[in-house]
Write a protein that holds these residues in place. Structure first.
Motif, PDB file in Angstrom:
ATOM      1  N   LEU A 239       0.855  -1.235  -0.031  1.00  0.00           N
ATOM      2  CA  LEU A 239       0.112   0.104  -0.107  1.00  0.00           C
ATOM      3  C   LEU A 239       0.768   1.239  -0.035  1.00  0.00           C
ATOM      4  O   LEU A 239       1.964   1.310   0.756  1.00  0.00           O
ATOM      5  CB  LEU A 239      -0.833  -0.139   1.151  1.00  0.00           C
ATOM      6  N   ALA A 240       0.502   2.297  -0.733  1.00  0.00           N
ATOM      7  CA  ALA A 240       1.200   3.451  -0.861  1.00  0.00           C
ATOM      8  C   ALA A 240       0.940   4.308   0.559  1.00  0.00           C
ATOM      9  O   ALA A 240      -0.089   4.099   1.320  1.00  0.00           O
ATOM     10  CB  ALA A 240       1.008   4.325  -1.926  1.00  0.00           C
ATOM     11  N   PRO A 241       1.960   5.042   0.914  1.00  0.00           N
ATOM     12  CA  PRO A 241       1.811   5.769   2.376  1.00  0.00           C
ATOM     13  C   PRO A 241       0.337   6.535   2.180  1.00  0.00           C
ATOM     14  O   PRO A 241       0.350   7.352   1.183  1.00  0.00           O
ATOM     15  CB  PRO A 241       2.963   6.607   2.483  1.00  0.00           C
ATOM     16  N   GLY A 242      -0.457   6.542   3.107  1.00  0.00           N
ATOM     17  CA  GLY A 242      -1.454   7.584   3.160  1.00  0.00           C
ATOM     18  C   GLY A 242      -2.859   6.720   2.891  1.00  0.00           C
ATOM     19  O   GLY A 242      -4.037   7.192   2.973  1.00  0.00           O
ATOM     20  N   VAL A 243      -2.453   5.636   2.097  1.00  0.00           N
ATOM     21  CA  VAL A 243      -3.944   4.846   1.432  1.00  0.00           C
ATOM     22  C   VAL A 243      -4.844   4.344   2.680  1.00  0.00           C
ATOM     23  O   VAL A 243      -6.052   4.528   2.706  1.00  0.00           O
ATOM     24  CB  VAL A 243      -3.297   3.717   0.641  1.00  0.00           C
ATOM     25  N   ALA A 244      -4.229   3.761   3.645  1.00  0.00           N
ATOM     26  CA  ALA A 244      -5.001   3.236   4.840  1.00  0.00           C
ATOM     27  C   ALA A 244      -5.840   4.193   5.570  1.00  0.00           C
ATOM     28  O   ALA A 244      -6.802   4.131   5.783  1.00  0.00           O
ATOM     29  CB  ALA A 244      -4.006   2.591   5.762  1.00  0.00           C
ATOM     30  N   ASP A 245      -5.271   5.643   5.783  1.00  0.00           N
ATOM     31  CA  ASP A 245      -5.961   6.499   6.374  1.00  0.00           C
ATOM     32  C   ASP A 245      -7.078   7.167   5.593  1.00  0.00           C
ATOM     33  O   ASP A 245      -8.131   7.227   6.090  1.00  0.00           O
ATOM     34  CB  ASP A 245      -5.117   7.782   6.507  1.00  0.00           C
ATOM     35  N   VAL A 246      -7.032   7.101   4.394  1.00  0.00           N
ATOM     36  CA  VAL A 246      -7.882   7.721   3.420  1.00  0.00           C
ATOM     37  C   VAL A 246      -9.099   6.596   3.283  1.00  0.00           C
ATOM     38  O   VAL A 246     -10.155   6.942   3.362  1.00  0.00           O
ATOM     39  CB  VAL A 246      -7.526   8.130   2.047  1.00  0.00           C
ATOM     40  N   ALA A 247      -8.589   5.408   3.299  1.00  0.00           N
ATOM     41  CA  ALA A 247      -9.666   4.311   3.189  1.00  0.00           C
ATOM     42  C   ALA A 247     -10.447   4.161   4.369  1.00  0.00           C
ATOM     43  O   ALA A 247     -11.520   3.946   4.346  1.00  0.00           O
ATOM     44  CB  ALA A 247      -8.806   2.787   2.939  1.00  0.00           C
TER      45      ALA A 247
END
Length: 312
Positions: A239-247
């Motif tokens: 996962l690219a950095p920041g993807v988990a937060d946006v998800a």
């Protein structure tokens, strides 16, 4: 500026990058010395469909970069060397000459980084900014090239880079989430993985595709064309950095955003078992079975579907 003035400005902006170029801008057609195998792809992007210039901060330069990057990504998926690009640009009334030149400048900057020559094109009036890009890549033998139809049971499935940044960036642009500028840039300014495509082809890739519509859709293209079953472990996706937060803000699993969002323009490839693939993560396997893709996460089956184009 008149059409002739713009074309003259294009000639000042653009540069040939290959001894193959015999004639280019200024003639009715380009003349190029061929290598044995030409690899040709056409890609079109329209404002309001493939990008939105009314998004905050989105520019004509972003649109130009994105259109050429998407076309070159198809050459990367075949393992071809980049060669020439031909751009047909439809410009709406009131768009402005400087915006047109910004669009072409951004294309030329990407062309310079990828050893591509923008060798010709067309400029017309259109209801919305429209960028139709034809690219030609080259190879010396057909064995150097990779299609979608060669995957075999026992192959491993790998993906280059990290996924989800483009989908997360679009969510930020749409105002559906908050996130870093790097995510927005990943959506607006993707980089075609030409070197990675050639490297995977040289390692013996049996099938390959670029991830324009998302792994959930694009892996199915390989499965259908190769007549095989593919199993994908969603927990293995980088996962690219920041993807988990946006998800989390969108109320979805990070792997769902990464696998279904699309437009990362990374590569998915199948290779024989045991082949090491630096820079690419193993995410699954090709197995015996009916053509299709089975996804799993946390040990449970997951039903996923990526983007599908609809016309009409």
């Amino acid at each position: 500026m008149s059409e002739l003035s713009l074309i003259a400005a294009f000639e000042e902006l653009l540069r040939p990058r290959s001894q193959r170029i015999v004639r280019w801008l200024g003639d009715d057609a380009a003349v190029v010395r061929a290598r044995p195998f030409a690899v040709t792809s056409v890609d079109a992007m329209v404002d309001g469909v493939h990008f939105r210039l009314d998004h905050p901060g989105v520019t004509a330069a972003d649109a130009g970069h994105r259109a050429l990057a998407a076309a070159l990504s198809d050459l990367a998926a075949m393992g071809a060397d980049a060669g020439e690009a031909y751009v047909a640009m439809g410009v709406p009334e009131g768009f402005g000459a400087e915006a047109v030149l910004d669009c072409v400048r951004a294309m030329e900057e990407l062309a310079a980084r990828t050893a591509t020559t923008i060798a010709g094109g067309d400029l017309v009036r259109a209801p919305a900014l429209t960028l139709a890009v034809t690219v030609t890549g080259w190879a010396d033998t057909d064995e150097e090239l990779v299609g979608r139809d060669g995957a075999r049971p026992g192959d491993g499935v790998v993906v280059t880079g990290a996924l989800g940044a483009a989908a997360a960036g679009l969510a930020v642009l749409d105002g559906r989430a908050r996130g870093a500028d790097a995510l927005v840039r990943a959506y607006l300014r993707p980089e075609p993985r030409l070197a990675e495509g050639r490297a995977l082809a040289a390692l013996g890739a049996t099938a390959m595709i670029d991830l324009s519509d998302g792994l959930a859709t694009d892996a199915r293209h390989i499965a259908q064309r190769s007549g095989v079953a593919i199993e994908i472990d969603l927990d293995a996706l980088a996962l690219a950095p920041g993807v988990a937060d946006v998800a989390a803000q969108l109320g979805v699993e990070p792997w769902e955003l990464a696998a279904t969002g699309g437009e990362d323009f990374e590569l998915c490839a199948c290779l024989p078992a045991g082949v090491e693939t630096p820079g690419a993560s193993r995410v699954g396997s090709v197995v015996d079975g009916e053509p299709g893709v089975a996804f799993s996460a946390g040990g449970a089956a997951r039903a996923l579907r990526g983007y599908e184009h609809r016309v009409g």
